[in-house]
Design a protein around this motif. Structure first.
Motif, short mmCIF file in Angstrom:
data_model
loop_
_atom_site.label_atom_id
_atom_site.label_comp_id
_atom_site.label_asym_id
_atom_site.label_seq_id
_atom_site.Cartn_x
_atom_site.Cartn_y
_atom_site.Cartn_z
N LEU A 156 45.42 61.71 44.64
CA LEU A 156 44.51 61.77 43.62
C LEU A 156 43.70 60.65 43.56
O LEU A 156 42.38 60.64 43.29
N MET A 157 44.22 59.54 43.74
CA MET A 157 43.51 58.04 43.44
C MET A 157 42.23 58.02 44.38
O MET A 157 41.28 57.68 43.92
N PRO A 158 42.34 58.47 45.75
CA PRO A 158 41.15 58.42 46.37
C PRO A 158 39.93 59.20 46.02
O PRO A 158 38.63 58.65 46.07
N TRP A 159 40.03 60.13 44.92
CA TRP A 159 39.01 60.97 44.59
C TRP A 159 38.41 60.26 43.47
O TRP A 159 37.26 60.22 43.24
N VAL A 160 39.27 59.49 42.54
CA VAL A 160 38.67 58.61 41.59
C VAL A 160 37.83 57.61 42.00
O VAL A 160 36.91 57.34 41.58
N LEU A 161 38.31 57.03 43.13
CA LEU A 161 37.78 55.50 43.70
C LEU A 161 36.53 56.34 44.36
O LEU A 161 35.49 55.44 44.41
N GLY A 162 36.73 57.31 45.35
CA GLY A 162 35.28 57.79 45.87
C GLY A 162 34.23 58.17 45.05
O GLY A 162 33.03 58.02 45.40
N CYS A 163 34.44 58.82 43.68
CA CYS A 163 33.44 59.25 42.92
C CYS A 163 32.91 57.93 42.27
O CYS A 163 31.72 58.07 41.91
N THR A 164 33.58 56.66 42.04
CA THR A 164 33.23 55.76 41.32
C THR A 164 31.45 55.14 41.59
O THR A 164 30.64 55.21 40.73
N PRO A 165 31.50 54.79 42.85
CA PRO A 165 29.95 54.15 43.15
C PRO A 165 28.85 55.40 42.77
O PRO A 165 27.74 54.95 42.50
N PHE A 166 29.10 56.50 43.12
CA PHE A 166 28.23 57.60 43.11
C PHE A 166 27.89 58.08 41.43
O PHE A 166 26.95 58.17 41.20
N ILE A 167 28.89 57.89 40.76
CA ILE A 167 28.72 58.32 39.27
C ILE A 167 28.31 57.13 38.64
O ILE A 167 27.27 57.46 37.66
N THR A 168 28.47 55.70 38.98
CA THR A 168 27.75 54.64 38.68
C THR A 168 26.42 54.76 38.75
O THR A 168 25.44 54.42 37.97
N THR A 169 26.04 55.24 39.96
CA THR A 169 24.56 55.08 40.47
C THR A 169 23.69 56.30 39.49
O THR A 169 22.73 55.94 39.04
N ALA A 170 24.54 57.47 39.54
CA ALA A 170 23.88 58.65 38.75
C ALA A 170 23.43 58.21 37.29
O ALA A 170 22.73 58.64 36.90
N TYR A 171 24.66 57.63 36.68
CA TYR A 171 24.52 57.27 35.13
C TYR A 171 23.23 56.38 35.15
O TYR A 171 22.57 56.63 33.95
N PHE A 172 23.30 55.43 35.82
CA PHE A 172 22.26 54.41 35.69
C PHE A 172 20.56 54.82 35.73
O PHE A 172 19.79 54.88 35.05
#
Length: 476
Positions: free
Chosen positions: A85-101
């Motif tokens: 499960l952890m790879p999904w959390v870490l893999g989403c992090t850069p994309f969701i950070t960019t999308a939110y900004f």
């Protein structure tokens, strides 16, 4: 032997804290968007209200559709060195950070801004789901000890409550200067006011501060929490497919009536949250009290949660549901008498109602699941479908309510970016924070009160169902 298993499943304080920290980013971002995104789109991005309704509807639907999709793919993922499960959390992090900004970024073009915000709000909602599903499921892979899982969940809920407060407080304090009366002092003519560079800069700073919580908290989660490959017990047998299980769940009368009732109630709460800031800005002289009102709601919700937990245990769940309608007369009072003292009283009472409205469905769902499993023998897996389908329908109801209500502003003649709105808009905002939530809450409560009470299983049955739950946790 039991003591050895208990020690093997013990979670350290550091592990529980790091696990709880992982839930902060989504709550910070969700709190900020719930209260301030609509105001930003209308008064800073200055896109028409009709397009804002599409942005909100598209984003909510995207988040709802991502729930079963996330479960489907994550359930079929293979275990890696850092876990399953952890790879999904870490893999989403850069994309969701960019999308939110980029969701709060003001692009230089004007004609396609509606498409810009629809795209990034939909991406943010979908990625937030792909972040939250594996994070929440980590509970089952932390330890085989149910008591330790409950403790870890308590840490998570505490951190998420703190994140909700932080999101609204930090974002609101940073952007407070973008919506003051001073921006209209030099506007001699009616109509939209040009967006000041300060407003765009303040929103960019606020979005960057919130966005950075994703990589920071994800890193702490990864460093402090390790998945245990042997902590989850394999299911006793294959369950039905998601669609087959969904058909079975929606045919269960207690579940169907529970879902329908809270669709109205949750949609009412979302409408109240979304339009309160707009109401304070354009339909009353409460510009300087927006942040105070929002924080009063959230602090009240957090502080009243233990009280409602006691009420649930002492007086029962259906009796506690009447706490939701406490906000009804006060919301109508605010629409009729929009003064600062009334606004703070309404905010405090609304926070208490929001608290019980969030607590009650998750308290009643286990009873509905137990009642279903006592009546049916379809093997493991259906409990997850009960929970995931409830989240799915809740998001859809929010999408419809926010989309339609924002469209009503367009029909009323809302002028994006204008300092003073037409009288029809003021009346519409009063209806949206008073009459609309009132009708939806009362409708939901009526459905909930007439629904049959699920059978409470005996102690032996409860123990058997508890064991079944521990072997049926799969990602649907």
């Amino acid at each position: 032997m039991l003591m050895e298993d208990s020690r093997a499943g013990h979670l350290s304080f550091c592990t529980k804290v790091c696990y709880g920290i992982g839930g902060i980013p989504n709550q910070v971002a969700s709190s900020a968007t719930a209260f301030y995104l609509q105001l930003f789109l209308l008064d800073v991005a200055q896109i028409p209200a009709a397009q804002v309704s599409l942005v909100l509807f598209g984003g909510k639907v995207s988040g709802a559709a991502a729930d079963p999709v996330a479960g489907f793919f994550i359930n079929r993922s293979r275990r890696t060195g850092s876990g399953r499960l952890m790879p999904w959390v870490l893999g989403c992090t850069p994309f969701i950070t960019t999308a939110y900004f980029l969701l709060w970024f003001l692009p230089p073009f004007t004609s396609l801004r509606g498409l810009w915000y629809t795209t990034f709000y939909s991406l943010f909602q979908a990625l937030a789901t792909f972040f939250q599903v594996p994070y929440a499921a980590l509970t089952m892979l932390l330890t085989p000890c149910p008591k330790e899982r409950d403790s870890a969940t308590a840490y998570r809920m505490t951190m998420e409550m703190a994140g909700t407060l932080i999101g609204a407080a930090v974002h609101g304090l940073i952007v407070s200067g973008a919506h003051g009366l001073h921006r209209c002092e030099d506007a001699a003519l009616p109509g939209p006011v040009a967006v000041s560079p300060d407003a765009t800069r303040l929103y960019s700073i606020a979005s960057a501060v919130v966005a950075v919580t994703y990589p920071v908290c994800s890193s702490l989660l990864c460093l402090g929490v390790k998945e245990r490959p042997g902590s989850s017990v394999p299911a006793s047998g294959p369950g039905p497919s998601f669609l087959a299980g969904l058909v079975l769940t929606v045919r269960h009368p207690p579940y169907l009536k529970l879902v329908i009732s809270f669709l109205f109630i949750s949609a009412a709460i979302q409408v109240e949250q979304s339009y309160l800031v707009l109401f304070c800005t354009h339909a009353s002289r409460l510009h300087d009290h927006v942040q105070g009102v929002v924080l009063t709601i959230l602090v009240s919700a957090v502080l009243s949660t233990p009280l409602w937990e006691w009420v649930l245990q002492r007086f029962g769940k259906k009796t506690s549901a009447f706490g939701i309608c406490v906000m009804v007369p006060f919301a109508i009072l605010l629409a009729a008498v929009p003064t600062a003292p009334v606004a703070y009283v309404v905010a405090f009472v609304s926070g208490m109602s929001i608290s019980v409205s969030l607590l009650l469905p998750w308290s009643m769902l286990p009873d509905v699941v137990d009642d279903f499993q006592l009546q049916h023998q379809h093997g493991p897996g259906l409990e997850t479908i009960f929970y995931s389908s409830y989240v799915f329908f809740s998001k859809l109801s929010g999408a419809g309510a926010l989309g339609i209500s924002t469209l009503s502003l367009e029909f009323a003649g809302y002028e994006a970016g204008a300092c003073k709105q037409a009288e029809q808009v003021v009346v519409t905002l009063k209806v949206l924070i008073g009459a609309v939530p009132t009708c939806m809450i009362l409708t939901g409560l009526c459905i909930l009160m007439v629904s049959p009470t699920p059978k409470v299983p005996s102690q032996n049955s409860s123990h058997r169902l508890s064991l079944q739950r521990r072997t049926s946790y799969t990602l649907a």
